[in-house]
Every structure is written in C-alpha cells, then in structure tokens.
Design an enzyme around this catalytic site. Sequence first.
Site, PDB file in Angstrom:
ATOM      1  N   THR A 164       0.806  -1.221   0.000  1.00 44.27           N
ATOM      2  CA  THR A 164       0.000   0.000   0.000  1.00 44.27           C
ATOM      3  C   THR A 164       0.840   1.274   0.000  1.00 44.27           C
ATOM      4  O   THR A 164       0.292   2.368  -0.091  1.00 44.27           O
ATOM      5  CB  THR A 164      -0.969   0.011   1.205  1.00 44.27           C
ATOM      6  OG1 THR A 164      -0.254  -0.335   2.403  1.00 44.27           O
ATOM      7  CG2 THR A 164      -2.089  -0.996   0.999  1.00 44.27           C
ATOM      8  N   SER A 165       2.163   1.149   0.122  1.00 42.96           N
ATOM      9  CA  SER A 165       3.042   2.307  -0.025  1.00 42.96           C
ATOM     10  C   SER A 165       4.445   1.781  -0.312  1.00 42.96           C
ATOM     11  O   SER A 165       4.824   0.700   0.150  1.00 42.96           O
ATOM     12  CB  SER A 165       3.056   3.171   1.237  1.00 42.96           C
ATOM     13  OG  SER A 165       3.779   4.371   1.004  1.00 42.96           O
ATOM     14  N   SER A 166       5.185   2.549  -1.094  1.00 43.17           N
ATOM     15  CA  SER A 166       6.521   2.093  -1.465  1.00 43.17           C
ATOM     16  C   SER A 166       7.392   3.271  -1.863  1.00 43.17           C
ATOM     17  O   SER A 166       6.906   4.380  -2.075  1.00 43.17           O
ATOM     18  CB  SER A 166       6.458   1.097  -2.631  1.00 43.17           C
ATOM     19  OG  SER A 166       6.040   1.759  -3.814  1.00 43.17           O
TER      20      SER A 166
END
Length: 368
Positions: free
Chosen positions: A81-83
């Site tokens: 969900t985030s990177s």
Amino acid sequence: MLHNPEVRRAAQTVPREVFLGSAIYRPSSAPGVTVWTPTRRDGMTTDEWLRLTYENQTWVTQIDGVLAEDAVGPVTGGTPTSSSTLPGVVLWMLEQAGIAHGQRVLVLGTGTGLSTAYVCEVAGEENVTSVETDPEAAERARKALGEAGYSPALVTADGLRGHPDRAPYDVVIAFCSMRHVPYGLLQQITPGGTLLVTLSGWGAAYGLVRLIVERGNAARGQFLPGYTSFMMARQHGHPPHGPFELLPGQERPSRIDPARLDDWTGRFVAQLAAPSAERFGAGAEQVLLDVATGSQARVRAAENGEGWTVSRRGPIDLWSSIEDAVTTWQRHSSPHLSEFAMTITPDAQRIWLDAPAVPHGPSWALPV
C-alpha cells in the site's frame, strides 16, 4: 539515461536513505504466495543499508496499511500500500512530464516523499503540492522531507480529488494508478498543461499515458514506451471479497490462446474489454471473476491437448469480450501499448488502438 540536467542534478542531490525510514519489506523469490519480510536498518551495517538504499529497486514500505518498521514478523500474502519507487522510473517520469523550474506541480501519491523531493529539486519547493491518502504514510513523508530540507505544500486527502486550493497546475504527475481520470482533476490543470498518469484496472494491467489538457473537461495524449506500474489508488480498488469457488458453467473452445494475457499489451487490451473483471492465473490457465454480477470465466488447455476450453457462467460473457478485443489487436499486428492513444471528452474517456498505419482505429471506453 537521463537527458535533463536538472533531473540529473536531482538524482545526485536527494538523499534516498532519509526516505526509506528504518525498515522496508523484502519479498520472497519463490513461486506461489509472496512472503514479505521486514528488513530493519538496525540489523545491518551502515554500508549495507546504504548499498540497499541506492539500488535501483522499488522498496515496499507498507503492507495492508502496516509500515515495515511496525511489523512484528513476516507477512504472508498481503497487498503493498506504499513504497519507494525505483528512482530510475521516477526520474524518467519527471522528464516525460516536462517538469521545469517555476512550474506549478501537483504530485499524487506522496508515498515515502522521495518522488516529491525530486520534484522540489526540479520545479522549486514553493511550486510543489503533494497529496497522500494514507495519514500514517503522509506523516512519515512529512518528517522525511523536513529532515532532507524540503518544505512543499503537503496535503493528507483523497488524491483523486487533487487540491483545488492551489490550482491551477502546469503539471500533474501521479505515482499511483487509476481506472479513469477524474474530471475534477482535469479542471485543476491549466489548458495546455500535462497530466502524466498510469491507467490500470482490476485485471492488473498498466499503461502510462501523457495527456495534454484542453478546455472543457477534455484531454488527449499517447501512451509511453516501457513497462511502468503503480499501486492502484485505494478509491479505485476492486470490490472486497474472500475466497471464491469456481462453479461449473457452459463450455466451448476458446478463440484465443489465454497466454496472450501474459503479454503486457495483451493483458491491457483484455482489461479494456472486461473492465469489471479481476484476473487470476497465467499461461494456459486464466480465471476471470466479476464480483458484482457473479460472472466467471475459466480458460485452460483442452483435455485432448488441442487448443483451449473456456467455461463461463453469469450474466456477463467475460471471455467473449476479451476474445473480440484481443483478436482485433492481433489483426493489427499486436502493437505495443505505446501505439495506443487516449481521448477524454465531457461524455467519455476512450483508449484507441492508434497505430500509424491504422489512424482512428478501434477504441474502448473506460469505466467512469
């Protein structure tokens, strides 16, 4: 290779290690369900951490809303969900968007803050607005940007709505993917301005398009070369569902090889044809599921070893739509997605197979 000297300078100036925080998730390489293992900075030497930091890799920092630094152990399955996207792609995108000093830029998907820092270096931090949906990721990015010496306008909100308070923008660049372009976002871009965005869908296909905005909720542009993918904006994610059962259905021979959906553009064409379907599987066995209607399609090698068999049920014939679209694409010599174009009007958003030899060819409407 980077051509813009300002973008090259940004690559050399921004300290990526500040934006990775204290941990990342590393995926298993074995086939099957991915296991995400937290890798912590305090478990490595400084040199080891810096070598990892400056690899041209995408490092996942959050799985299903849980930051790597907060994970208690490996995570089986789960959705990133985030990177921190690999810098080479981010910097290339800045060039493709034509970002220059003094332009007003809106960044969608602050993530770790690294991409926003690059934009600040090129456009000037006073000209940059960056929007992040996830409050925890946004706060983490705020701290990292401050530590690295950048102070753009940071907003925690639904990025698909943009940020009208600081509009109009010369460039909007999205580091998330979406199923269609929100019309409210177009209205925040000055006529002649640029929107660089990855179009995606529930079939897990991606295409990066550069759109030039016109007046009156209109835009047009071309898909770009390469193979760029981003996490889907949460507001455009597929309907939630648990495990599902494949039920018997009507069987017939398939008109296409299901492995065509393993091709980057073939998968995108299939997604255009069946935008409500999730896709599972690979190679000779593909499964399509439309949660809203209960429609299913399963394609596999025929038992006699000749061709493929499709079994379908439900009100939507998912596989027939895909067969028609893929056959059309093949009839035009299976061009890469960079030979497709997109048009947006107040009434529809369409993607065209716009190969030079086939101007104004077949088109498919996006679900708006």
